[in-house]
Structures are given as structure tokens and as C-alpha cells.
Design an enzyme around this catalytic site. Structure first.
Site, PDB file in Angstrom:
ATOM      1  N   ASP A   1      -4.818 -11.721  -6.177  1.00  0.00           N
ATOM      2  CA  ASP A   1      -5.531 -10.445  -6.191  1.00  0.00           C
ATOM      3  C   ASP A   1      -4.609  -9.424  -6.864  1.00  0.00           C
ATOM      4  O   ASP A   1      -3.675  -8.912  -6.252  1.00  0.00           O
ATOM      5  CB  ASP A   1      -5.876 -10.040  -4.750  1.00  0.00           C
ATOM      6  CG  ASP A   1      -6.615  -8.705  -4.670  1.00  0.00           C
ATOM      7  OD1 ASP A   1      -6.530  -7.917  -5.639  1.00  0.00           O
ATOM      8  OD2 ASP A   1      -7.252  -8.441  -3.635  1.00  0.00           O
TER       9      ASP A   1
ATOM     10  N   PHE B   1      -5.095  -6.787   1.843  1.00  0.00           N
ATOM     11  CA  PHE B   1      -6.341  -6.038   1.662  1.00  0.00           C
ATOM     12  C   PHE B   1      -7.099  -6.627   0.478  1.00  0.00           C
ATOM     13  O   PHE B   1      -6.538  -6.764  -0.611  1.00  0.00           O
ATOM     14  CB  PHE B   1      -6.097  -4.544   1.430  1.00  0.00           C
ATOM     15  CG  PHE B   1      -7.391  -3.778   1.323  1.00  0.00           C
ATOM     16  CD1 PHE B   1      -8.098  -3.440   2.468  1.00  0.00           C
ATOM     17  CD2 PHE B   1      -7.925  -3.439   0.094  1.00  0.00           C
ATOM     18  CE1 PHE B   1      -9.320  -2.760   2.389  1.00  0.00           C
ATOM     19  CE2 PHE B   1      -9.140  -2.769  -0.005  1.00  0.00           C
ATOM     20  CZ  PHE B   1      -9.836  -2.425   1.148  1.00  0.00           C
TER      21      PHE B   1
ATOM     22  N   LYS C   1      -9.608  -1.960 -10.307  1.00  0.00           N
ATOM     23  CA  LYS C   1      -9.064  -0.598 -10.355  1.00  0.00           C
ATOM     24  C   LYS C   1      -8.785  -0.021 -11.744  1.00  0.00           C
ATOM     25  O   LYS C   1      -9.600   0.684 -12.291  1.00  0.00           O
ATOM     26  CB  LYS C   1      -7.836  -0.520  -9.446  1.00  0.00           C
ATOM     27  CG  LYS C   1      -8.220  -0.658  -7.955  1.00  0.00           C
ATOM     28  CD  LYS C   1      -7.205  -0.077  -7.019  1.00  0.00           C
ATOM     29  CE  LYS C   1      -7.789   0.147  -5.634  1.00  0.00           C
ATOM     30  NZ  LYS C   1      -7.657  -0.974  -4.709  1.00  0.00           N
TER      31      LYS C   1
HETATM   32  C1  LIG Z   1      -8.609  -1.691  -3.915  1.00  0.00           C
HETATM   33  C2  LIG Z   1      -8.390  -3.119  -3.664  1.00  0.00           C
HETATM   34  C3  LIG Z   1      -9.457  -3.999  -3.464  1.00  0.00           C
HETATM   35  C4  LIG Z   1     -10.900  -3.539  -3.354  1.00  0.00           C
HETATM   36  O1  LIG Z   1     -11.360  -2.930  -4.510  1.00  0.00           O
HETATM   37  P1  LIG Z   1     -12.743  -2.078  -4.470  1.00  0.00           P
HETATM   38  O2  LIG Z   1     -12.964  -1.718  -5.905  1.00  0.00           O
HETATM   39  O3  LIG Z   1     -12.503  -0.898  -3.580  1.00  0.00           O
HETATM   40  O4  LIG Z   1     -13.799  -2.950  -3.923  1.00  0.00           O
HETATM   41  C5  LIG Z   1      -9.173  -5.345  -3.302  1.00  0.00           C
HETATM   42  N1  LIG Z   1      -7.903  -5.791  -3.357  1.00  0.00           N
HETATM   43  C6  LIG Z   1      -6.854  -4.970  -3.554  1.00  0.00           C
HETATM   44  C7  LIG Z   1      -5.474  -5.544  -3.603  1.00  0.00           C
HETATM   45  C8  LIG Z   1      -7.050  -3.611  -3.701  1.00  0.00           C
HETATM   46  O5  LIG Z   1      -6.005  -2.803  -3.850  1.00  0.00           O
END
Ligand SMILES: *Cc1c(COP(=O)(O)O)cnc(C)c1O
Length: 398
Positions: free
Chosen positions: A215, A128, A244
Site C-alpha cells: 500500500d 491503515f 493520494k
Molecule cells: C489515505 C490512505 C488510504 C485510503 O485512501 P482514501 O483515498 O482515503 O480511500 C489507504 N491506505 C493508506 C496507506 C493511506 O494513507
């Protein structure tokens, strides 16, 4: 109740109006134990006094100027973030998806600078990376993509935790310039790769001149029991994205880079109106300061071990429980059947949890969770799971 909001979320029937540490209070004054932290955002819990004080001071001083000017708070935060991440430079945006967009653009430009006109980025199954067009195209989940075709081109999909699959891609696809990967898959079900995966990936990236882009949006800022999850494996990425928990609820994202990768983006290549504004940077600076002074990285590691042990002691061997895994305060309990209904059942017992990937209970409690709250979490959750498994029939997995 108003119906003016677009129907993008299936919301639970509760409204929180106030918080304190790991507690959230609804509009009736009922307390809920928060084992999700707004999906890994409020690592310092709710209404942390240090964050509140920094924000109100900054709000009364200066909210926003523009990236047309120097922003000392952005520079200060950049120094601090690069120091804990051991990276050289940073670009600030406002969210996780934007941080990944910056990384994707950086990788493409790096490719073009090396004479590759149609650069490709390897991404993983069940990953994701966000909801913008490029990041949903990078995401390994059809549900996120369906209906939004045509997808952004230039991504090559590989199974997670499978270094041989990446070797095959390396042998066949000369336009690959980077790999974008979560060090632990969050939405994918708290999937922790084998210990050799990231080191092998680092070696492969070095061999083929690929950028290793991690990420760490869900795993970063202390949650994994280190500042960043990859630090557990001893490797260093070329690019890393964080968001986050960086602002503890104030929107901010960051794309960090090291070495050659830190020099790729130049004047005019990228930008953001809000990105790195004084308010967001002041919040993130207070977050880093608080995590440091309160020893919360170490706390996340110790508490994570305690929770994992306690959950295993109570649930291991229970028919229906497939796996109990965790790294710091990223914890997953995989069941043999879909268990989305548990979220509502937990809510009824005043506990906030999440289910991801259909059958994985995901816990992302705040780093400030205390021992009593941790024990309440384990007791309540284990009772719930036992009741759930006793009453819901097993549905054969597809
Ligand atoms: C939450 C998340 C995102 C996206 O972040 P947003 O602030 O919602 O755009 C991308 N990568 C990972 C691994 C995430 O957990």
C-alpha cells in the site's frame, strides 16, 4: 454556518479559499504554510499552473465516456505509471480505499484460482488501508472498526516490522495467499521498518507463494525520495496500490500488478463507473510529467534530508522528544505524551501540521516547498514543540 453535513469530521475552525504552492489562504486573506498537503495529496502544492492548464483543457474537451469504450488517456497514463513503477498492468479507481479493494479482490481470486476456497490476507497492526468495509477490516486500528462489525473475514493480523511473526503465520496458516503492507506506516505514526524487513518479506512471499501487496497510497509518487518507497529497498512487489498524490487533488486511485498477479483479474471481475476517466487520467499524467520535468523526486529526497537534519539539530535530546524520523518528505516527531493540541496551536501560528497515532507530529509538506519555506517550517514548529513541552504535563503512556 450550515449544519447539513454529516458529523463525520472534527474540523478545525478555518476555511481555505485559495492556494499557491505551499501557501493556503483563508477567507480573511491570511496565508498559512501547508506542511500537510491535504494529507499527502497535493505533492505539487496548490494551483500548480501545469495541472490547472491540463485540467481546464481536458474539461473543455471531454470529461467522461465509459469503460465500455477505449480511453486513450487511460492507456497513456497506464503506460506511464507502469513504467515508473516497473509494473505490468493497472486498474484505475477513484480513491485509496478502492485501490486496496481491487488488491484484496485480486488476492482472493488468485487464491480461488489456486484451489483455496477461503483465502486469507496477512495485514499489520497499526496499519491503515481505508474506510470501506473490506479496507477497514484490513486496517489495524480498532477506532476505525468499532461499531461496524461484522467485519469482513479473511484477514490475519501480524505485528509490523516483525518477520518472525510472519514465519509463524506461514507455518500455521495454509490459506494465506497474500500480505498487504505499507512500506512505511503513515497513519500509524511514520513508522519506518528496519532495512531488512521488505527484502525478508519478499523472500518469504516467494517461499510460500504469497503475493506481496504494498500500500503506497501515502508513500508513493515521489514523496519518499523515490517514485515509490519500496524502491529504496530494491525489492519489487507483486501488487501495489497508489492514490493520494496521483491526481494532486483530482480523485484517482490505481492498483498495479506484475507478472502472474497482472493476469488474475479478467473480464467482468471488477469495474468502476468513474475509474480512469479522461479528466482524472489527464490530471495524473500532468502530475507525472511535472514531477519528472521539475526533478521533484530528487528534490523530495534532498529536502527531506535537510528537514530531518534541521529538526534533529534543534530537537534531539530535548526532554519529551522520543524520536525524530523521516524518509523523504514523510516526517514524524514522536513525543512522550499525547499532542493533538499542537495542531490547533500550529494553526494559530499559521502552520498546517497533523498529529497521528496520538503522539506523533506528522509532516507531509508538498514536494515544491522551497528552502525559505522549509526553514520557516522548522523554526515555527520547533518553537511550538518547545513551548508545548514546557507547558503540558507528561501523561504516562498506557
Ligand atoms: C489515505 C490512505 C488510504 C485510503 O485512501 P482514501 O483515498 O482515503 O480511500 C489507504 N491506505 C493508506 C496507506 C493511506 O494513507
Amino acid at each position: 454556518m450550515s449544519d447539513t453535513l454529516m458529523h463525520t469530521y472534527a474540523r478545525l475552525p478555518v476555511s481555505f479559499v485559495r492556494g499557491e504552492g505551499a501557501w493556503l489562504y483563508d477567507d480573511q486573506g491570511t496565508a498559512y504554510l501547508d506542511a500537510l498537503s491535504g494529507i499527502a495529496v497535493c505533492g505539487l502544492g496548490h494551483a500548480h499552473p501545469a495541472i490547472g492548464a491540463a485540467l481546464s483543457d481536458q474539461a473543455a474537451t471531454l470529461l467522461h465516456t465509459s469503460n465500455l469504450y477505449h480511453i486513450p488517456l487511460q492507456e497513456r497514463l497506464g503506460d506511464r505509471l507502469c513504467a515508473i513503477a516497473r509494473m505490468d498492468r493497472v486498474f484505475f479507481g477513484n480513491s485509496g480505499a478502492e485501490a486496496n479493494e481491487a488488491a484484496i479482490k485480486l488476492a482472493r481470486l488468485h487464491g480461488h484460482q489456486r484451489g483455496i476456497d477461503l483465502p486469507e490476507i496477512v495485514v499489520m497492526e497499526n496499519s491503515f488501508h481505508g474506510r470501506t468495509l473490506a479496507t477497514l477490516s484490513a486496517t489495524g486500528n480498532r477506532k476505525v472498526q468499532a461499531g461496524f462489525e461484522p467485519l469482513v473475514r479473511g484477514f490475519v493480523r501480524a505485528p509490523y516490522d516483525d518477520i518472525d511473526a510472519l514465519r509463524t503465520i506461514a507455518a500455521n496458516r495454509p490459506n494465506v495467499v497474500a500480505v498487504l503492507v505499507e512500506p512505511i506506516q503513515g497513519e500509524g505514526g511514520i513508522r519506518i521498518p528496519s532495512e531488512t524487513y521488505l527484502p525478508a518479506l519478499r523472500a518469504l512471499c516467494d517461499e510460500f507463494g504469497w503475493l506481496l501487496m504494498l500500500d503506497e497510497i501515502q508513500t508513493g509518487m515521489g514523496r519518499a525520495g523515490r517514485w515509490f518507497a519500496h524502491q529504496l529497498s530494491g525489492i519489487r512487489p507483486d501488487v501495489m496500490t497508489v492514490a493520494k498524490a496521483l491526481g494532486n487533488g483530482v480523485p484517482i486511485g490505481a492498483c498495479l500488478a506484475r507478472g502472474h498477479a497482472a493476469e488474475v483479474l479478467g473480464p467482468g471481475n471488477h469495474g468502476s463507473t468513474f475509474g480512469g476517466n479522461p479528466l482524472a487520467c489527464r490530471a495524473a499524467e500532468a502530475v507525472i510529467e511535472t514531477i519528472e520535468t521539475q526533478g521533484l523526486v530528487e528534490r523530495a529526497a534532498a529536502l527531506g534530508t535537510h528537514l530531518l537534519d534541521a529538526l534533529r539539530e534543534r530537537l534531539a535530546g530535548l526532554p519529551g522528544v522520543v524520536a525524530i524520523r523521516g524518509c523523504g518528505l514523510l516526517l514524524g516527531i514522536e513525543l512522550d505524551r499525547p499532542c493533538g493540541a499542537l495542531v490547533q496551536q500550529a494553526l494559530e501560528r499559521h502552520l498546517l501540521i497533523n498529529v497521528t497515532a496520538g503522539n506523533v507530529i506528522r509532516l507531509l509538506p508538498p514536494l515544491v516547498l522551497d528552502d525559505i519555506q522549509a526553514n520557516t517550517l522548522v523554526t515555527t514548529l520547533c518553537e511550538l514543540i518547545e513551548d508545548f513541552l514546557a507547558t503540558s504535563p507528561e501523561i504516562a503512556q498506557a
